[in-house]
Design a protein around this motif. Structure first.
Motif, mmCIF file in Angstrom:
data_model
loop_
_atom_site.group_PDB
_atom_site.id
_atom_site.type_symbol
_atom_site.label_atom_id
_atom_site.label_comp_id
_atom_site.label_asym_id
_atom_site.label_seq_id
_atom_site.Cartn_x
_atom_site.Cartn_y
_atom_site.Cartn_z
ATOM 1 N N LEU A 239 34.239 55.415 38.618
ATOM 2 C CA LEU A 239 33.006 54.789 39.106
ATOM 3 C C LEU A 239 31.820 55.322 38.308
ATOM 4 C CD1 LEU A 239 33.809 55.194 42.915
ATOM 5 C CD2 LEU A 239 34.138 53.146 41.506
ATOM 6 N N CYS A 240 30.683 54.659 38.444
ATOM 7 C CA CYS A 240 29.456 55.153 37.801
ATOM 8 C C CYS A 240 29.124 56.532 38.398
ATOM 9 C CB CYS A 240 28.317 54.163 38.024
ATOM 10 S SG CYS A 240 27.729 54.121 39.738
ATOM 11 N N PRO A 241 28.248 57.321 37.768
ATOM 12 C CA PRO A 241 27.989 58.680 38.274
ATOM 13 C C PRO A 241 27.579 58.704 39.748
ATOM 14 C CG PRO A 241 27.070 58.451 36.085
ATOM 15 C CD PRO A 241 27.583 57.080 36.478
ATOM 16 N N ARG A 242 26.715 57.831 40.121
ATOM 17 C CA ARG A 242 26.244 57.831 41.500
ATOM 18 C C ARG A 242 27.383 57.560 42.488
ATOM 19 N NH1 ARG A 242 21.709 53.640 43.789
ATOM 20 N NH2 ARG A 242 21.735 54.384 45.929
ATOM 21 N N HIS A 243 28.195 56.580 42.175
ATOM 22 C CA HIS A 243 29.254 56.233 43.120
ATOM 23 C C HIS A 243 30.472 57.135 42.987
ATOM 24 C CE1 HIS A 243 27.043 52.231 43.379
ATOM 25 N NE2 HIS A 243 26.892 52.856 44.533
ATOM 26 N N ALA A 244 30.692 57.720 41.822
ATOM 27 C CA ALA A 244 31.796 58.671 41.686
ATOM 28 C C ALA A 244 31.566 59.867 42.611
ATOM 29 C CB ALA A 244 31.929 59.127 40.241
ATOM 30 N N SER B 67 32.668 47.319 34.599
ATOM 31 C CA SER B 67 31.592 48.043 35.270
ATOM 32 C C SER B 67 32.100 48.662 36.572
ATOM 33 C CB SER B 67 30.422 47.107 35.541
ATOM 34 O OG SER B 67 30.865 46.036 36.337
ATOM 35 N N CYS B 68 31.306 49.551 37.115
ATOM 36 C CA CYS B 68 31.648 50.259 38.358
ATOM 37 C C CYS B 68 31.963 49.258 39.462
ATOM 38 C CB CYS B 68 30.478 51.154 38.754
ATOM 39 S SG CYS B 68 30.570 51.802 40.426
ATOM 40 N N ARG B 69 33.111 49.482 40.097
ATOM 41 C CA ARG B 69 33.569 48.544 41.120
ATOM 42 C C ARG B 69 32.610 48.502 42.324
ATOM 43 N NH1 ARG B 69 39.618 48.378 43.741
ATOM 44 N NH2 ARG B 69 38.954 47.771 45.828
ATOM 45 N N ILE B 70 32.080 49.645 42.694
ATOM 46 C CA ILE B 70 31.168 49.668 43.847
ATOM 47 C C ILE B 70 29.854 48.982 43.496
ATOM 48 C CG2 ILE B 70 29.971 51.135 45.500
ATOM 49 C CD1 ILE B 70 32.945 51.235 45.841
ATOM 50 N N CYS B 71 29.331 49.249 42.306
ATOM 51 C CA CYS B 71 28.113 48.544 41.875
ATOM 52 C C CYS B 71 28.349 47.035 41.953
ATOM 53 C CB CYS B 71 27.730 48.926 40.456
ATOM 54 S SG CYS B 71 26.986 50.547 40.284
ATOM 55 N N GLY B 72 29.533 46.598 41.542
ATOM 56 C CA GLY B 72 29.844 45.178 41.575
ATOM 57 C C GLY B 72 29.819 44.627 42.990
HETATM 58 ZN ZN LIG Z 1 28.371 52.296 40.802
#
Ligand SMILES: [Zn+2]
Ligand SMILES: [Zn+2]
Length: 232
Positions: free
Chosen positions: A24-29, A90-95
């Protein structure tokens, strides 16, 4: 949105997606880790809960994948340089968040914005405890660039700062891969410690999930949580 945290995290499609996005992106990881550690109350092993189980399942897979990529040549035109893993999705959560937000959703977890972090650090009791308890192990392995220092040793850098530095030699790629695989072994032993009959984890094994997330997502959150008086 965190439904993959439990249960289906490593079904085939999810595994392929998370490899392609390098997690995931840094924030969501880090947010994923915070959610699991703060909210998971009952589990196996000595701690009985509040431990990074799914985080470790995900990251041991990503470490093996990244090590495999680093052992490949950059291209047939550049056989002397190592291939660095790069996110192709791209990050799955961002998506998922591109859609409407569920009501009452807290969005600030693990944001690298320090004001937002300060407001929330008091709530991150278990994550903060983990990071502080293991910091004597991981601090010397934290990315110097994430710490705000100069540092060009590719073996010490997180993957983002490694990529920013440009191509590295095949020998360096292999050395980084070896480091990631050593980390993966500690992560696997940490996972074992969270099962019914696993051995208790050592200090180096307890730090492995922080190091794995640090390599993939940068070190902002653990560095923040272990700085003096976060949240006060
Ligand atoms: Zn994310
Ligand atoms: Zn870094």
């Amino acid at each position: 949105m965190w439904s993959f945290v439990h249960g289906d995290i490593m079904d085939g499609g999810t595994r392929q997606y998370l490899r392609a996005s390098l997690g995931l992106c840094p924030r969501h990881a880090w947010g994923h880790a915070v959610v699991e550690i703060e909210l998971w109350q009952a589990g196996a092993g000595a701690r009985g809960g509040h431990q990074p189980f799914d985080i470790s399942v995900l990251n041991e897979d990503l470490l093996e994948y990244a090590a495999g990529e680093l052992r490949k040549p950059l291209s047939w035109l550049h056989p002397g340089m190592a291939h660095q893993p790069a996110a192709s999705r791209s990050c799955r959560i961002c998506g998922e968040l591109a859609g409407p937000l569920p009501e009452g959703l807290r969005m600030g977890y693990a944001n690298s914005n320090s004001n937002a972090l300060a407001l929330e650090a008091n709530e991150l009791a278990f994550t903060t405890a983990w990071c502080r308890e293991t910091s004597s192990t991981w601090f010397s392995r934290a990315c110097p660039r994430c710490l705000g220092n100069d540092g060009a040793d590719p073996l010490a850098l997180c993957r983002r700062h490694l990529a920013a530095g440009g191509p590295v030699s095949r020998a360096t790629g292999h050395a980084i891969a070896d480091r990631l695989l050593e980390l993966r072994q500690r992560l696997l032993r940490l996972l074992d410690s969270m099962t019914d009959h696993g051995k208790p984890a050592t200090a180096a094994e307890n730090a492995a999930w922080v190091e794995a997330l640090g390599w993939f997502a940068g070190w902002a959150l653990p560095l923040y949580l272990t700085s003096s008086n976060p949240g006060s």
